[in-house]
Design a protein around this motif. Structure first.
Motif, PDB file in Angstrom:
ATOM      1  N   PHE A 233       5.443   3.917  13.317  1.00  0.00           N
ATOM      2  CA  PHE A 233       4.221   3.893  12.531  1.00  0.00           C
ATOM      3  C   PHE A 233       3.700   2.456  12.507  1.00  0.00           C
ATOM      4  CE2 PHE A 233       1.721   3.807   8.597  1.00  0.00           C
ATOM      5  CZ  PHE A 233       0.903   4.885   8.826  1.00  0.00           C
ATOM      6  N   GLY A 234       3.264   1.976  13.677  1.00  0.00           N
ATOM      7  CA  GLY A 234       2.765   0.616  13.778  1.00  0.00           C
ATOM      8  C   GLY A 234       1.425   0.466  13.082  1.00  0.00           C
ATOM      9  N   LEU A 235       1.190  -0.695  12.519  1.00  0.00           N
ATOM     10  CA  LEU A 235      -0.067  -0.951  11.823  1.00  0.00           C
ATOM     11  C   LEU A 235      -1.040  -1.671  12.751  1.00  0.00           C
ATOM     12  CD1 LEU A 235       1.244  -2.263   8.394  1.00  0.00           C
ATOM     13  CD2 LEU A 235       0.409   0.009   8.919  1.00  0.00           C
ATOM     14  N   SER A 236      -2.309  -1.312  12.666  1.00  0.00           N
ATOM     15  CA  SER A 236      -3.329  -2.045  13.401  1.00  0.00           C
ATOM     16  C   SER A 236      -3.643  -3.332  12.646  1.00  0.00           C
ATOM     17  CB  SER A 236      -4.589  -1.190  13.544  1.00  0.00           C
ATOM     18  OG  SER A 236      -5.189  -1.009  12.280  1.00  0.00           O
ATOM     19  N   THR A 237      -4.413  -4.203  13.268  1.00  0.00           N
ATOM     20  CA  THR A 237      -4.743  -5.473  12.616  1.00  0.00           C
ATOM     21  C   THR A 237      -5.561  -5.228  11.348  1.00  0.00           C
ATOM     22  OG1 THR A 237      -6.660  -5.698  14.060  1.00  0.00           O
ATOM     23  CG2 THR A 237      -4.654  -6.841  14.717  1.00  0.00           C
ATOM     24  N   SER A 238      -6.475  -4.274  11.397  1.00  0.00           N
ATOM     25  CA  SER A 238      -7.302  -3.989  10.227  1.00  0.00           C
ATOM     26  C   SER A 238      -6.452  -3.449   9.073  1.00  0.00           C
ATOM     27  CB  SER A 238      -8.393  -2.979  10.597  1.00  0.00           C
ATOM     28  OG  SER A 238      -9.191  -2.701   9.488  1.00  0.00           O
ATOM     29  N   GLU A 239      -5.517  -2.563   9.397  1.00  0.00           N
ATOM     30  CA  GLU A 239      -4.638  -2.026   8.356  1.00  0.00           C
ATOM     31  C   GLU A 239      -3.756  -3.124   7.766  1.00  0.00           C
ATOM     32  OE1 GLU A 239      -4.023   2.505  10.077  1.00  0.00           O
ATOM     33  OE2 GLU A 239      -2.696   0.896  10.729  1.00  0.00           O
ATOM     34  N   PHE A 240      -3.297  -4.032   8.623  1.00  0.00           N
ATOM     35  CA  PHE A 240      -2.461  -5.131   8.136  1.00  0.00           C
ATOM     36  C   PHE A 240      -3.258  -6.076   7.245  1.00  0.00           C
ATOM     37  CE2 PHE A 240      -0.461  -9.355   8.751  1.00  0.00           C
ATOM     38  CZ  PHE A 240       0.657  -9.100   7.982  1.00  0.00           C
ATOM     39  N   GLN A 241      -4.518  -6.324   7.586  1.00  0.00           N
ATOM     40  CA  GLN A 241      -5.369  -7.173   6.764  1.00  0.00           C
ATOM     41  C   GLN A 241      -5.582  -6.542   5.383  1.00  0.00           C
ATOM     42  OE1 GLN A 241      -8.456  -7.347   9.817  1.00  0.00           O
ATOM     43  NE2 GLN A 241      -8.452  -9.578   9.603  1.00  0.00           N
ATOM     44  N   LYS A 242      -5.752  -5.234   5.338  1.00  0.00           N
ATOM     45  CA  LYS A 242      -5.899  -4.542   4.053  1.00  0.00           C
ATOM     46  C   LYS A 242      -4.607  -4.609   3.251  1.00  0.00           C
ATOM     47  CE  LYS A 242      -9.548  -1.442   5.531  1.00  0.00           C
ATOM     48  NZ  LYS A 242      -9.976  -0.063   5.771  1.00  0.00           N
ATOM     49  N   LEU A 243      -3.478  -4.479   3.939  1.00  0.00           N
ATOM     50  CA  LEU A 243      -2.185  -4.578   3.273  1.00  0.00           C
ATOM     51  C   LEU A 243      -1.990  -5.964   2.660  1.00  0.00           C
ATOM     52  CD1 LEU A 243       0.719  -3.346   2.800  1.00  0.00           C
ATOM     53  CD2 LEU A 243       1.331  -4.512   4.910  1.00  0.00           C
ATOM     54  N   ALA A 244      -2.362  -7.008   3.403  1.00  0.00           N
ATOM     55  CA  ALA A 244      -2.234  -8.378   2.897  1.00  0.00           C
ATOM     56  C   ALA A 244      -3.126  -8.589   1.679  1.00  0.00           C
ATOM     57  CB  ALA A 244      -2.580  -9.378   3.995  1.00  0.00           C
ATOM     58  N   TYR A 245      -4.337  -8.054   1.713  1.00  0.00           N
ATOM     59  CA  TYR A 245      -5.239  -8.176   0.562  1.00  0.00           C
ATOM     60  C   TYR A 245      -4.647  -7.505  -0.671  1.00  0.00           C
ATOM     61  CZ  TYR A 245      -9.254  -7.542  -2.469  1.00  0.00           C
ATOM     62  OH  TYR A 245     -10.090  -7.532  -3.555  1.00  0.00           O
ATOM     63  N   GLU A 246      -4.144  -6.280  -0.493  1.00  0.00           N
ATOM     64  CA  GLU A 246      -3.557  -5.554  -1.621  1.00  0.00           C
ATOM     65  C   GLU A 246      -2.348  -6.287  -2.189  1.00  0.00           C
ATOM     66  OE1 GLU A 246      -2.657  -1.505  -0.610  1.00  0.00           O
ATOM     67  OE2 GLU A 246      -4.688  -1.133   0.127  1.00  0.00           O
TER      68      GLU A 246
END
Length: 171
Positions: A95-108
């Protein structure tokens, strides 16, 4: 914003441990400012300032190294290592994360931990510059667009499912 900054001076390049040792030598009266700065390879004026700060706090050395300039990282090194571990674990679970998903994760993560950040509040995600800096600090990590993985390639077929189901059901 400069993305590939090359440092032009050695300002603040001294070791934190050496500075603490030099401060302790001066506070104990074993060495003077000049000899301690030469012995531990730290700037004399900085040593004088740090010793004066320690004397104001009753010979208590708290924070020696301070960041140069206004820009600091959002997460500490330990928190970034937790993020790296999470990304690798998710990749291991297919379940690899895309860059956009990772950016949202970092924000949260920054919002939930009440971290000071300059992330985009409207898009609710970290910026491209933060992502690039994070990836530069973590050279063993690379984020790519996740690809679909077939169930057979993942090792999930009728035989393995049957064995799994038998083990789970107690048969």
């Amino acid at each position: 914003m400069v993305r590939n900054y090359k440092r032009k001076t050695d300002r603040g390049g001294w070791s934190e441990e050496e500075m603490k040792l030099a401060i302790q030598e001066v506070l104990d009266g074993k060495k003077g400012y000049k000899s301690a700065s030469k012995a531990y390879n730290v700037p004399q004026t900085t040593l004088e300032r740090k010793v004066n700060q320690a004397r104001k706090r009753d010979n208590n050395i708290l924070q020696v190294k301070v960041p140069l300039g206004p820009i600091t990282t959002v997460f500490s090194e330990k928190e970034e290592q937790i993020l790296v571990t999470y990304l690798k674990e998710m990749e291991g679970r297919l379940f690899g994360l895309s860059t956009s998903e990772f950016q949202k994760l970092a924000y949260e993560l920054a919002v939930r931990n009440y971290k000071q950040h300059k992330f985009n509040g409207l898009k609710e995600k970290a910026g491209k510059n933060w992502l690039r800096g994070f990836l530069n600090r973590q050279p063993d990590l690379s984020l790519r667009k996740p690809e679909n993985t077939s169930a057979a390639r993942a090792g999930f077929n009728r035989v393995s499912f049957g064995k799994y189901w038998l083990c789970r059901s107690g048969r």
